[in-house]
Motif scaffolding. Structure first.
Motif, PDB file in Angstrom:
ATOM      1  N   ALA A 166      23.154  52.794  58.792  1.00  0.00           N
ATOM      2  CA  ALA A 166      24.332  53.301  59.493  1.00  0.00           C
ATOM      3  C   ALA A 166      25.298  52.124  59.591  1.00  0.00           C
ATOM      4  O   ALA A 166      24.884  51.008  59.927  1.00  0.00           O
ATOM      5  N   LEU A 167      26.572  52.370  59.255  1.00  0.00           N
ATOM      6  CA  LEU A 167      27.534  51.266  59.150  1.00  0.00           C
ATOM      7  C   LEU A 167      28.573  51.294  60.266  1.00  0.00           C
ATOM      8  O   LEU A 167      29.124  52.353  60.591  1.00  0.00           O
ATOM      9  N   TRP A 168      28.861  50.128  60.795  1.00  0.00           N
ATOM     10  CA  TRP A 168      29.969  49.968  61.749  1.00  0.00           C
ATOM     11  C   TRP A 168      31.278  50.116  60.979  1.00  0.00           C
ATOM     12  O   TRP A 168      31.362  49.738  59.804  1.00  0.00           O
ATOM     13  N   ASN A 169      32.295  50.629  61.664  1.00  0.00           N
ATOM     14  CA  ASN A 169      33.550  50.925  60.976  1.00  0.00           C
ATOM     15  C   ASN A 169      34.514  49.735  60.992  1.00  0.00           C
ATOM     16  O   ASN A 169      35.647  49.854  61.417  1.00  0.00           O
ATOM     17  N   GLY A 170      34.062  48.561  60.535  1.00  0.00           N
ATOM     18  CA  GLY A 170      34.941  47.380  60.539  1.00  0.00           C
ATOM     19  C   GLY A 170      35.172  46.866  59.133  1.00  0.00           C
ATOM     20  O   GLY A 170      34.432  47.210  58.198  1.00  0.00           O
ATOM     21  N   ALA A 171      36.219  46.055  58.975  1.00  0.00           N
ATOM     22  CA  ALA A 171      36.500  45.452  57.666  1.00  0.00           C
ATOM     23  C   ALA A 171      37.361  44.217  57.872  1.00  0.00           C
ATOM     24  O   ALA A 171      38.046  44.091  58.885  1.00  0.00           O
ATOM     25  N   CYS A 172      37.301  43.318  56.909  1.00  0.00           N
ATOM     26  CA  CYS A 172      38.156  42.128  56.943  1.00  0.00           C
ATOM     27  C   CYS A 172      39.522  42.513  56.391  1.00  0.00           C
ATOM     28  O   CYS A 172      39.608  43.055  55.284  1.00  0.00           O
ATOM     29  N   HIS A 173      40.583  42.220  57.139  1.00  0.00           N
ATOM     30  CA  HIS A 173      41.913  42.671  56.709  1.00  0.00           C
ATOM     31  C   HIS A 173      42.361  41.964  55.424  1.00  0.00           C
ATOM     32  O   HIS A 173      43.202  42.489  54.700  1.00  0.00           O
ATOM     33  N   VAL A 174      41.794  40.780  55.141  1.00  0.00           N
ATOM     34  CA  VAL A 174      42.183  40.072  53.911  1.00  0.00           C
ATOM     35  C   VAL A 174      41.472  40.700  52.701  1.00  0.00           C
ATOM     36  O   VAL A 174      42.109  41.036  51.694  1.00  0.00           O
ATOM     37  N   HIS A 175      40.171  40.881  52.834  1.00  0.00           N
ATOM     38  CA  HIS A 175      39.393  41.372  51.689  1.00  0.00           C
ATOM     39  C   HIS A 175      39.584  42.859  51.424  1.00  0.00           C
ATOM     40  O   HIS A 175      39.301  43.327  50.323  1.00  0.00           O
ATOM     41  N   SER A 176      40.032  43.613  52.433  1.00  0.00           N
ATOM     42  CA  SER A 176      40.169  45.049  52.178  1.00  0.00           C
ATOM     43  C   SER A 176      41.573  45.417  51.696  1.00  0.00           C
ATOM     44  O   SER A 176      41.858  46.579  51.478  1.00  0.00           O
ATOM     45  N   ARG A 177      42.449  44.426  51.513  1.00  0.00           N
ATOM     46  CA  ARG A 177      43.818  44.792  51.118  1.00  0.00           C
ATOM     47  C   ARG A 177      44.146  44.477  49.656  1.00  0.00           C
ATOM     48  O   ARG A 177      45.310  44.568  49.246  1.00  0.00           O
ATOM     49  N   PHE A 178      43.147  44.100  48.848  1.00  0.00           N
ATOM     50  CA  PHE A 178      43.470  43.815  47.443  1.00  0.00           C
ATOM     51  C   PHE A 178      43.936  45.085  46.730  1.00  0.00           C
ATOM     52  O   PHE A 178      43.397  46.165  46.943  1.00  0.00           O
ATOM     53  N   SER A 179      44.917  44.920  45.879  1.00  0.00           N
ATOM     54  CA  SER A 179      45.506  46.066  45.197  1.00  0.00           C
ATOM     55  C   SER A 179      44.688  46.465  43.967  1.00  0.00           C
ATOM     56  O   SER A 179      44.496  45.674  43.049  1.00  0.00           O
ATOM     57  N   VAL A 180      44.238  47.711  43.959  1.00  0.00           N
ATOM     58  CA  VAL A 180      43.452  48.231  42.827  1.00  0.00           C
ATOM     59  C   VAL A 180      44.330  48.279  41.575  1.00  0.00           C
ATOM     60  O   VAL A 180      43.902  47.886  40.482  1.00  0.00           O
ATOM     61  N   GLU A 181      45.572  48.741  41.757  1.00  0.00           N
ATOM     62  CA  GLU A 181      46.494  48.844  40.609  1.00  0.00           C
ATOM     63  C   GLU A 181      46.712  47.462  39.989  1.00  0.00           C
ATOM     64  O   GLU A 181      46.694  47.304  38.765  1.00  0.00           O
ATOM     65  N   ALA A 182      46.902  46.455  40.854  1.00  0.00           N
ATOM     66  CA  ALA A 182      47.138  45.097  40.333  1.00  0.00           C
ATOM     67  C   ALA A 182      45.909  44.583  39.597  1.00  0.00           C
ATOM     68  O   ALA A 182      46.028  43.921  38.560  1.00  0.00           O
ATOM     69  N   LEU A 183      44.725  44.897  40.126  1.00  0.00           N
ATOM     70  CA  LEU A 183      43.500  44.439  39.459  1.00  0.00           C
ATOM     71  C   LEU A 183      43.347  45.126  38.100  1.00  0.00           C
ATOM     72  O   LEU A 183      43.001  44.475  37.101  1.00  0.00           O
ATOM     73  N   ILE A 184      43.631  46.419  38.054  1.00  0.00           N
ATOM     74  CA  ILE A 184      43.531  47.139  36.776  1.00  0.00           C
ATOM     75  C   ILE A 184      44.504  46.512  35.771  1.00  0.00           C
ATOM     76  O   ILE A 184      44.163  46.263  34.608  1.00  0.00           O
ATOM     77  N   ALA A 185      45.714  46.206  36.225  1.00  0.00           N
ATOM     78  CA  ALA A 185      46.719  45.597  35.336  1.00  0.00           C
ATOM     79  C   ALA A 185      46.261  44.212  34.871  1.00  0.00           C
ATOM     80  O   ALA A 185      46.373  43.884  33.679  1.00  0.00           O
ATOM     81  N   LEU A 186      45.711  43.407  35.803  1.00  0.00           N
ATOM     82  CA  LEU A 186      45.244  42.055  35.432  1.00  0.00           C
ATOM     83  C   LEU A 186      44.131  42.130  34.395  1.00  0.00           C
ATOM     84  O   LEU A 186      44.086  41.336  33.442  1.00  0.00           O
ATOM     85  N   ARG A 187      43.218  43.101  34.575  1.00  0.00           N
ATOM     86  CA  ARG A 187      42.116  43.254  33.600  1.00  0.00           C
ATOM     87  C   ARG A 187      42.659  43.641  32.225  1.00  0.00           C
ATOM     88  O   ARG A 187      42.185  43.177  31.199  1.00  0.00           O
ATOM     89  N   LYS A 188      43.680  44.504  32.229  1.00  0.00           N
ATOM     90  CA  LYS A 188      44.267  44.962  30.968  1.00  0.00           C
ATOM     91  C   LYS A 188      44.972  43.815  30.241  1.00  0.00           C
ATOM     92  O   LYS A 188      44.862  43.653  29.027  1.00  0.00           O
ATOM     93  N   GLU A 189      45.677  42.997  31.044  1.00  0.00           N
ATOM     94  CA  GLU A 189      46.415  41.857  30.447  1.00  0.00           C
ATOM     95  C   GLU A 189      45.484  40.734  30.011  1.00  0.00           C
ATOM     96  O   GLU A 189      45.891  39.870  29.226  1.00  0.00           O
ATOM     97  N   ASN A 190      44.246  40.719  30.561  1.00  0.00           N
ATOM     98  CA  ASN A 190      43.308  39.615  30.290  1.00  0.00           C
ATOM     99  C   ASN A 190      41.959  40.156  29.835  1.00  0.00           C
ATOM    100  O   ASN A 190      40.959  40.018  30.543  1.00  0.00           O
ATOM    101  N   PRO A 191      41.924  40.790  28.664  1.00  0.00           N
ATOM    102  CA  PRO A 191      40.663  41.404  28.236  1.00  0.00           C
ATOM    103  C   PRO A 191      39.550  40.364  28.117  1.00  0.00           C
ATOM    104  O   PRO A 191      39.778  39.264  27.640  1.00  0.00           O
TER     105      PRO A 191
END
Ligand code: 13P
Ligand code: SF4
Length: 313
Positions: A166-191
């Motif tokens: 059972a999980l507590w409903n907390g998260a680190c505001h720094v680690h939970s705000r990374f952009s998925v779209e930006a990561l997908i783009a970075l992976r595409k630009e850097n195969p």
């Protein structure tokens, strides 16, 4: 004083006072450079437990200094900025954890080290991102688990160990705000370029990553693979200083955070970690101010689950 002069004066004070400066990898570069020891949450606790210094200056956030004080009650533990908190630790109040625990009397309480002493005192075993997998794997299989406060780390550990939690409903505001779209783009630009992510990141980011691990594990990966010339990094940007020092030829591409129009910042910095400065470090060591105090009763209760963690690590 110039930064270099300040750093020299801090080192001099350390010699005079038999003090040790410990710094988390997310500290400002100039603080990492003046420290005796740099580490992740686990390494800082382990180092505090065995230091022979009379004074520990913990350059990190408050729970790290508090953990050091609990482990070394006879030492003076100082923190350059005592208001340096942690949004994740703040998301879990002791009275709320006590109520959750009371609703699940047959569960073991596993708490991330990013918690207050009062929360640790209600915990069966503390974990860090370095040892959570190992420790949860060692818990009796017939015991159910409450895990808090980081739901992302908890979900990841649950998936890796196959243990229902059972999980507590907390998260680190720094680690939970990374952009998925930006990561997908970075992976595409850097195969072919590896993505390194901290398990405090959301599942969708971890699913797009090649290496998932604590700050120390990610740094170790970089050190062990000098042949890699580029990495995509999804964790707090303070770690880039040590990564760049370890592999000066390599390029590190930080994943940017999601941006809401006009809200938030463009960086991956934990503003709490950055509250400590060289000036504040010098002042607190020179005047021996900002001492971290934990009552003996609370320290005794919080020590047991921390000690259990160190024994199981
Ligand atoms: P670790 O130091 O365990 O990797 O945790 C990261 C963190 O967020 C510290 O606050
Ligand atoms: Fe807390 Fe996140 Fe900052 Fe770590 S990075 S100290 S978990 S707010």
């Amino acid at each position: 004083m110039e930064k270099q002069e300040l750093a020299a004066a801090i080192r001099q004070l350390c010699r005079e006072k038999n003090a040790i400066i410990m710094a988390h990898y997310y500290q400002r570069a100039e603080i990492q450079d003046v420290a005796d020891f740099i580490g992740d949450s686990l390494a800082l606790a382990q180092q505090a437990a065995k230091t022979e210094a009379d004074i520990i200056v913990m350059c990190g956030v408050h729970f790290m200094a508090e953990t050091a004080k609990i482990l070394c009650p006879d030492k003076k533990v100082l923190i350059p900025d005592p208001t340096a908190g942690c949004s994740l630790a703040d998301s879990c109040r002791a009275e709320d954890l006590a109520a959750w625990r009371a609703e699940h009397p047959d569960h073991l309480v596993v708490s991330y080290v990013n918690t207050s002493a009062a929360v640790k005192a209600l915990t069966d075993v503390v974990v860090t991102s370095s040892n959570a997998l190992k420790i949860v794997n060692r818990l009796p299989e017939d015991r159910k688990i409450l895990f808090g406060p980081d739901q992302n780390l908890g979900r990841y550990i649950s998936e890796m160990t196959g243990r229902e939690m059972a999980l507590w409903n907390g998260a680190c505001h720094v680690h939970s705000r990374f952009s998925v779209e930006a990561l997908i783009a970075l992976r595409k630009e850097n195969p072919g370029v590896k993505v390194l992510a901290h398990p405090e990141c959301k599942q969708v980011i971890l699913n797009l990553s090649d290496v998932i691990g604590s700050t120390q594990a990610l740094l170790n990966h970089v050190k062990q693979h000098p042949e890699e010339k580029r990495y995509i990094i999804a964790t707090e940007s303070g770690i880039l200083h040590e990564m760049q020092k370890a592999c000066p030829e390599a390029e590190f591409l930080p994943v940017p955070p999601e941006m809401t129009e006009g809200v938030g910042c463009h960086c991956n910095e934990c503003e709490y970690m950055r509250q400590n400065t060289l000036e504040k470090l010098y002042a607190c060591l020179s005047d021996e101010t900002n001492e971290v105090i934990v009552s003996a009763d609370l320290a005794a209760k919080a020590l047991a689950p921390i000690q259990k963690m160190l024994n199981l690590s």
